[in-house]
Design a protein around this motif. Structure first.
Motif, mmCIF file in Angstrom:
data_model
loop_
_atom_site.group_PDB
_atom_site.id
_atom_site.type_symbol
_atom_site.label_atom_id
_atom_site.label_comp_id
_atom_site.label_asym_id
_atom_site.label_seq_id
_atom_site.Cartn_x
_atom_site.Cartn_y
_atom_site.Cartn_z
ATOM 1 N N ILE A 442 -3.784 4.957 -5.396
ATOM 2 C CA ILE A 442 -3.723 4.113 -4.201
ATOM 3 C C ILE A 442 -2.451 3.271 -4.257
ATOM 4 C CG2 ILE A 442 -4.870 2.308 -2.873
ATOM 5 C CD1 ILE A 442 -7.496 3.241 -4.206
ATOM 6 N N LYS A 443 -1.648 3.378 -3.235
ATOM 7 C CA LYS A 443 -0.366 2.682 -3.192
ATOM 8 C C LYS A 443 -0.539 1.254 -2.679
ATOM 9 C CE LYS A 443 4.337 3.218 -1.337
ATOM 10 N NZ LYS A 443 5.217 4.108 -0.527
ATOM 11 N N TYR A 444 0.050 0.313 -3.378
ATOM 12 C CA TYR A 444 0.007 -1.087 -2.955
ATOM 13 C C TYR A 444 0.790 -1.219 -1.656
ATOM 14 C CZ TYR A 444 0.646 -6.199 -3.272
ATOM 15 O OH TYR A 444 0.653 -7.553 -3.029
ATOM 16 N N PRO A 445 0.132 -1.658 -0.579
ATOM 17 C CA PRO A 445 0.777 -1.620 0.744
ATOM 18 C C PRO A 445 1.639 -2.827 1.083
ATOM 19 C CG PRO A 445 -1.486 -2.335 0.966
ATOM 20 C CD PRO A 445 -1.278 -2.073 -0.503
ATOM 21 N N VAL A 451 1.829 -13.064 -8.368
ATOM 22 C CA VAL A 451 0.684 -12.754 -9.231
ATOM 23 C C VAL A 451 -0.626 -12.749 -8.450
ATOM 24 C CG1 VAL A 451 -0.641 -13.495 -11.240
ATOM 25 C CG2 VAL A 451 1.847 -13.677 -11.257
ATOM 26 N N ASP A 452 -0.839 -13.722 -7.599
ATOM 27 C CA ASP A 452 -2.106 -13.816 -6.864
ATOM 28 C C ASP A 452 -2.312 -12.624 -5.936
ATOM 29 O OD1 ASP A 452 -2.654 -16.206 -8.120
ATOM 30 O OD2 ASP A 452 -1.851 -17.445 -6.483
ATOM 31 N N ALA A 456 -5.260 -9.834 -6.383
ATOM 32 C CA ALA A 456 -6.240 -9.571 -5.317
ATOM 33 C C ALA A 456 -6.328 -8.063 -5.043
ATOM 34 C CB ALA A 456 -5.813 -10.309 -4.051
ATOM 35 N N PHE A 457 -5.222 -7.366 -5.095
ATOM 36 C CA PHE A 457 -5.207 -5.910 -4.912
ATOM 37 C C PHE A 457 -6.008 -5.204 -6.003
ATOM 38 C CE2 PHE A 457 -2.841 -1.923 -6.010
ATOM 39 C CZ PHE A 457 -3.214 -1.181 -4.904
ATOM 40 N N ASN A 459 -8.348 -6.527 -8.032
ATOM 41 C CA ASN A 459 -9.766 -6.908 -7.977
ATOM 42 C C ASN A 459 -10.508 -6.186 -6.866
ATOM 43 O OD1 ASN A 459 -9.553 -8.631 -10.160
ATOM 44 N ND2 ASN A 459 -9.118 -10.439 -8.889
ATOM 45 N N ALA A 460 -9.826 -5.867 -5.782
ATOM 46 C CA ALA A 460 -10.483 -5.197 -4.662
ATOM 47 C C ALA A 460 -10.796 -3.739 -4.963
ATOM 48 C CB ALA A 460 -9.606 -5.282 -3.429
ATOM 49 N N LEU A 461 -10.124 -3.158 -5.980
ATOM 50 C CA LEU A 461 -10.263 -1.729 -6.235
ATOM 51 C C LEU A 461 -10.919 -1.362 -7.566
ATOM 52 C CD1 LEU A 461 -6.719 -0.610 -5.023
ATOM 53 C CD2 LEU A 461 -8.879 -0.404 -3.777
ATOM 54 N N ARG A 462 -10.945 -2.270 -8.508
ATOM 55 C CA ARG A 462 -11.504 -1.896 -9.814
ATOM 56 C C ARG A 462 -13.014 -1.983 -9.823
ATOM 57 N NH1 ARG A 462 -10.254 -6.747 -14.118
ATOM 58 N NH2 ARG A 462 -10.895 -8.521 -12.821
#
Length: 462
Positions: A442-445, A451-452, A456-457, A459-462
């Protein structure tokens, strides 16, 4: 002259004495005959030589004296036109630690009305302030591409009124712009790179403007773009454009703030209470054309607000293309050792795993993984990768005990084609999250790389 020949022969001298003694001629008459016998027949020559002969006195040595005193006017004129060639590399070293005000004063003193300040509507107002402080007259020019922000046009007007000057605007050729827009549309630069549009709207107009100058002054700074501007001197022979006389080396480029940090520029602007572009208060740092400029986000380098859809190495529009070096030469973060290029790597910490080609291929092929991975595809010369280095390292430290592995893969050079085809690489840096129970990365959009935002990215996916 004929007289020089007769003065060297003893027989001629004897004949001359006999002739002289046989006639009773006064000294005054003899002097007049001598002078008349050497008058040139050419009228222009007579005017040139008259001052030399007018002061001649009767004596035995006047002929040699007259011969050695005559200087051909044309030769003398050519000698006077020989000018000393300035060694600008030497001058740059002498001014390396000089203040911007001292450098500006030197530039204006040396070139007078044949030098002008290039004003873009951003921090270049600092250059105008420095020029004003020298007390010398100065010129300012700017490129109006036809695509600037309304705030920038308003700023131009404010600057003119504040300093009591008239900015010399240069515009693109209407026929060339019309041809580009009709052929490729208004926003072709989003698809095929910005170079063609910049060439029509900026580079060619600038070339025309510089043809009327011997030197120009820019607001380039080393910290603006480490990949292309890290080595700019305070003064140089322009490597790309030509001046009034034409040909390579005919234009001199001054960069008075080359060694000044952006923070210090802004401290200077605030201290002097000069007007600034209102776009700066909206998050814009480097300001160009409206479609190609946007605010800088947290964790981004200031030049990342320009042409954000492209790789970092393309962050020049062509006005300073001489800064860009070939891939085989020195690039940002690279040092030469005995002719070899050694690049300093980034993201160097025990918390980040360095993946090679086989490692990233295996990670991408896994349908299930023991733990999720966060991987950055980077290039060490990329200033945007460098800008996010501290936040990515801090994130890796925070994720140490979380069960999420943090890695990096150098995706430039020979690996770039593979990364583009297999790893969704668009531009540097590209951040991928490999979930624990999914084969699809999944590519970070977002372009917020603080850092925050990155946490957040994850934490939303793991």
């Amino acid at each position: 002259m004929a007289f020089a020949a007769t003065s060297s022969s003893s027989s001629s001298s004897s004949s001359f004495s006999t002739s002289f003694s046989s006639r009773s001629i006064s000294s005054k008459e003899f002097k007049g005959q001598q002078i008349c016998s050497f008058r040139p027949t050419n009228t222009s020559r007579r005017r040139s030589l008259k001052p030399v002969f007018a002061d001649l006195k009767r004596n035995d040595s006047f002929v040699p004296a007259a011969a050695t005193s005559i200087v051909i006017p044309e030769v003398q004129e050519k000698v006077e036109k020989v000018e000393k060639v300035e060694d600008y590399e030497k001058l740059a070293k002498q001014l390396e630690h000089a203040s911007p005000l001292e450098i500006m004063d030197k530039a204006l003193e040396k070139f007078g009305n044949e030098i002008a300040i290039a004003f873009s509507g951003a921090e270049d107002v600092a250059l105008i302030e420095y020029a004003k402080l020298t007390g010398r007259p100065f010129r300012v020019f700017s490129l109006d591409t036809g695509r600037l922000n309304p705030e920038t046009y308003k700023f131009f007007d404010t600057v003119e009124k504040h300093y009591g000057i008239r900015i010399e605007y240069t515009f693109p050729d209407a026929v060339e712009v019309q041809g580009l827009v009709r052929t490729k549309g208004l926003f072709s630069f989003y698809e095929d790179g910005h170079q063609e549009c910049c060439r029509v709207r900026k580079v060619r107009p600038l070339r025309r403007a510089l043809k009327g100058l011997r030197a120009w002054i820019t607001g380039q700074r080393k910290d603006q773009s480490p990949g292309t501007r890290a080595e700019i001197p305070v003064v140089q022979v322009d490597p790309s454009f030509e001046g009034t006389e034409g040909g390579p080396g005919s234009l001199i480029k001054w960069n008075p703030v080359a060694n000044v940090d952006g923070v210090d520029i802004w401290n200077f602007l605030r201290a002097m209470n000069v007007p600034v572009n209102s776009l700066h208060s909206q998050g814009y740092v480097s300001i160009g054309c409206e479609p190609c400029t946007r605010p800088v986000l947290p964790g981004q380098h200031e030049r990342e607000g320009r042409w954000w859809w492209e790789d970092a190495k393309a962050k020049e529009c062509g006005l300073h293309k001489g800064n860009i070096k070939e891939e085989g030469g020195q690039v940002n973060g690279a040092a030469h050792t005995n002719g070899a290029v050694v690049e300093a790597d980034i993201f160097e910490t025990q918390s980040i795993v360095a993946l090679n080609r086989m490692g990233i291929e295996n990670l991408a092929k896994m349908e299930t993984r023991r733990e999720p991975w966060l991987v950055v595809l980077y290039a060490p010369w990329c200033q945007f990768c460098q800008a996010m280095e501290s936040s990515y390292i801090e994130l890796a430290d925070k994720l140490k005990e979380s069960g999420v592995k943090v890695g990096k893969f150098r995706a430039d050079g020979d690996q770039k084609a593979f990364a583009q085809q297999e790893l969704q690489l668009g531009s540097f840096p590209t951040i991928l999250f490999f979930p624990k129970h999914s084969s699809q990365a999944i590519k970070y959009p977002s372009e917020k790389r603080d850092v925050d935002s990155l946490m957040a990215f994850v934490n939303a996916l793991r």
